[in-house]
Design a protein around this motif. Structure first.
Motif, mmCIF file in Angstrom:
data_model
loop_
_atom_site.group_PDB
_atom_site.id
_atom_site.type_symbol
_atom_site.label_atom_id
_atom_site.label_comp_id
_atom_site.label_asym_id
_atom_site.label_seq_id
_atom_site.Cartn_x
_atom_site.Cartn_y
_atom_site.Cartn_z
ATOM 1 N N GLU A 7 13.442 47.331 -3.879
ATOM 2 C CA GLU A 7 12.656 46.097 -3.795
ATOM 3 C C GLU A 7 12.289 45.793 -2.345
ATOM 4 O OE1 GLU A 7 13.027 41.317 -4.895
ATOM 5 O OE2 GLU A 7 14.684 42.705 -5.330
ATOM 6 N N PRO A 8 11.032 45.441 -2.052
ATOM 7 C CA PRO A 8 10.615 45.106 -0.666
ATOM 8 C C PRO A 8 11.003 43.672 -0.306
ATOM 9 C CG PRO A 8 8.725 45.003 -2.136
ATOM 10 C CD PRO A 8 9.886 45.465 -2.983
ATOM 11 N N ARG A 9 12.270 43.451 -0.025
ATOM 12 C CA ARG A 9 12.784 42.096 0.191
ATOM 13 C C ARG A 9 12.246 41.462 1.472
ATOM 14 N NH1 ARG A 9 17.213 44.821 -2.109
ATOM 15 N NH2 ARG A 9 17.944 43.877 -4.063
ATOM 16 N N ILE A 10 12.189 42.238 2.550
ATOM 17 C CA ILE A 10 11.710 41.671 3.822
ATOM 18 C C ILE A 10 10.247 41.272 3.702
ATOM 19 C CG2 ILE A 10 11.319 42.127 6.276
ATOM 20 C CD1 ILE A 10 13.687 44.055 6.191
ATOM 21 N N LYS B 113 11.147 52.979 4.884
ATOM 22 C CA LYS B 113 12.470 53.333 4.343
ATOM 23 C C LYS B 113 12.401 53.505 2.824
ATOM 24 C CE LYS B 113 17.240 51.590 4.126
ATOM 25 N NZ LYS B 113 17.351 51.391 2.667
ATOM 26 N N LEU B 114 11.733 52.574 2.154
ATOM 27 C CA LEU B 114 11.612 52.667 0.696
ATOM 28 C C LEU B 114 10.831 53.915 0.291
ATOM 29 C CD1 LEU B 114 10.897 48.921 -0.191
ATOM 30 C CD2 LEU B 114 13.057 50.178 -0.429
ATOM 31 N N GLY B 115 9.825 54.263 1.071
ATOM 32 C CA GLY B 115 9.043 55.463 0.788
ATOM 33 C C GLY B 115 9.853 56.729 0.941
ATOM 34 N N ARG B 116 10.734 56.762 1.944
ATOM 35 C CA ARG B 116 11.593 57.937 2.143
ATOM 36 C C ARG B 116 12.587 58.102 0.997
ATOM 37 N NH1 ARG B 116 11.646 56.026 7.473
ATOM 38 N NH2 ARG B 116 13.680 55.029 7.184
ATOM 39 N N GLU B 117 13.089 56.982 0.501
ATOM 40 C CA GLU B 117 14.145 57.031 -0.502
ATOM 41 C C GLU B 117 13.613 57.308 -1.908
ATOM 42 O OE1 GLU B 117 15.949 53.230 0.044
ATOM 43 O OE2 GLU B 117 17.176 53.877 1.755
ATOM 44 N N THR C 161 5.540 49.558 -6.549
ATOM 45 C CA THR C 161 6.347 49.130 -5.410
ATOM 46 C C THR C 161 6.483 47.624 -5.306
ATOM 47 O OG1 THR C 161 4.407 49.085 -3.948
ATOM 48 C CG2 THR C 161 5.667 51.164 -4.055
ATOM 49 N N GLY C 162 5.529 46.869 -5.870
ATOM 50 C CA GLY C 162 5.558 45.419 -5.750
ATOM 51 C C GLY C 162 4.830 44.881 -4.539
ATOM 52 N N TYR C 163 4.162 45.744 -3.776
ATOM 53 C CA TYR C 163 3.377 45.278 -2.631
ATOM 54 C C TYR C 163 2.026 44.747 -3.116
ATOM 55 C CZ TYR C 163 6.623 47.411 0.683
ATOM 56 O OH TYR C 163 7.733 47.716 1.420
ATOM 57 N N GLY C 164 1.642 43.562 -2.628
ATOM 58 C CA GLY C 164 0.363 42.977 -2.993
ATOM 59 C C GLY C 164 -0.775 43.514 -2.156
ATOM 60 N N ILE D 65 8.362 49.291 -17.020
ATOM 61 C CA ILE D 65 8.179 49.462 -15.578
ATOM 62 C C ILE D 65 9.498 49.416 -14.820
ATOM 63 C CG2 ILE D 65 7.751 46.997 -15.106
ATOM 64 C CD1 ILE D 65 5.653 47.929 -13.036
ATOM 65 N N ASP D 66 10.452 48.608 -15.285
ATOM 66 C CA ASP D 66 11.742 48.535 -14.602
ATOM 67 C C ASP D 66 12.521 49.842 -14.751
ATOM 68 O OD1 ASP D 66 11.365 45.859 -13.737
ATOM 69 O OD2 ASP D 66 11.891 45.149 -15.740
ATOM 70 N N GLU D 67 12.411 50.471 -15.911
ATOM 71 C CA GLU D 67 13.055 51.766 -16.112
ATOM 72 C C GLU D 67 12.408 52.828 -15.228
ATOM 73 O OE1 GLU D 67 12.919 52.766 -20.213
ATOM 74 O OE2 GLU D 67 14.248 51.134 -20.835
ATOM 75 N N VAL D 68 11.086 52.781 -15.115
ATOM 76 C CA VAL D 68 10.375 53.750 -14.272
ATOM 77 C C VAL D 68 10.780 53.570 -12.814
ATOM 78 C CG1 VAL D 68 8.112 54.472 -13.430
ATOM 79 C CG2 VAL D 68 8.427 53.938 -15.858
ATOM 80 N N ARG D 69 10.843 52.322 -12.353
ATOM 81 C CA ARG D 69 11.243 52.067 -10.969
ATOM 82 C C ARG D 69 12.643 52.602 -10.690
ATOM 83 N NH1 ARG D 69 8.798 45.910 -11.012
ATOM 84 N NH2 ARG D 69 6.762 46.406 -10.049
#
Length: 264
Positions: free
Chosen positions: A234-237, A202-206, A147-150, A223-227
């Motif tokens: 992308e978690p922009r906010i 929202k990202l989790g639902r989608e 997900t890209g969350y730290g 990893i980009d293909e898997v995503r």
């Protein structure tokens, strides 16, 4: 008993138990002593629900789940075998995961050990519900990587928002909102932290259900293909909040590691 022959839900297991007052009491203890992460397990236990049980029952009936059960993979041991992934490409999910775990000083086995402090082996029911919950636990750090969350406080609570929409544990959502509230309270930030949490939901639902995937087949892939395949946005906010928090010199670690405990 072979994994695939286990009962879906052990007859002695009590899945439902919604006790919000108890959850609030344990959250207060967690805030008072941020190192007392055992409180996270109490919160999850106090806010059980049936939706995650129904999702588990639906999943284990699928051919995909039956294949995973027949394999009987020990995910923590496989994930901690970093040498297994050395031949993978630099941008593979496997290599990104190894870099993340080594940078953070984490192991999948360490998360198992933490979970056993709350519920020792002797108290486990060894049913498929247990297998499913443990799969959610064991994939938590893969969730971080995908997900890209730290592992910063806002990253942890935003990922919990994502995880709630994937797995529907009310206790996870409770910790996500209360943790976000605590981040704002202790930092005094004007960053849109609650918007970051809502973005995570929202990202989790989608996204496709991450824990339902054949993870060993995904690990060697780019990893980009898997995503893209899993519809992971992308978690922009969240990233904008990090930039603002950095500008404000916020260095507090309000809920460090809570996401991992909640996943367990």
């Amino acid at each position: 008993m072979a994994l695939i022959d286990r009962p879906v839900v052990h007859p002695d297991r009590k899945v439902v138990g919604f006790r919000p007052v108890k959850a609030l009491r344990h959250f207060g203890k967690l805030v008072a002593d941020k190192e007392d992460t055992e409180q996270v397990f109490h919160i999850i236990d106090a806010l059980k629900g049936k939706k995650s049980l129904r999702q588990m029952e639906g999943f284990v009936a699928t051919s995909e789940a039956q294949t995973l059960l027949e394999r009987n993979e020990e995910l923590p041991a496989i994930l901690d075998d970093h040498a297994r992934w050395t031949e993978c490409a630099p941008n593979s999910l496997a290599r990104n995961y190894v870099r993340f775990m080594e940078r953070e000083g984490l192991t999948a086995a360490g998360l198992v050990e933490e979970s056993r402090k709350f519920k020792p082996e002797s108290e486990l029911f060894h049913d498929l519900y247990e297998w499913y919950v443990e799969r959610l636990r064991d994939t938590h750090d893969l969730f971080h990587v995908l997900t890209g969350y730290g592992r910063d406080p806002l990253g942890e609570v935003s990922l919990l928002g994502f995880s709630y929409e994937q797995n529907h544990s009310p206790g996870v959502l409770f910790i996500a909102y209360m943790g976000t509230r605590q981040v704002r309270k202790e930092s005094g930030t004007n960053a849109p932290v609650f918007e970051a949490l809502r973005e995570g939901r929202k990202l989790g639902r989608e996204a496709k259900k991450l824990a339902h995937q054949d993870l060993m087949a995904l690990m060697p892939r780019d990893i980009d293909e898997v995503r893209a395949e899993l519809n992971l946005g992308e978690p922009r906010i969240y990233k904008e909040c990090l930039r603002q928090l950095e500008a404000e010199n916020y260095e507090g670690l309000v809920v460090e590691g809570v996401g991992e405990k909640a996943a367990a």
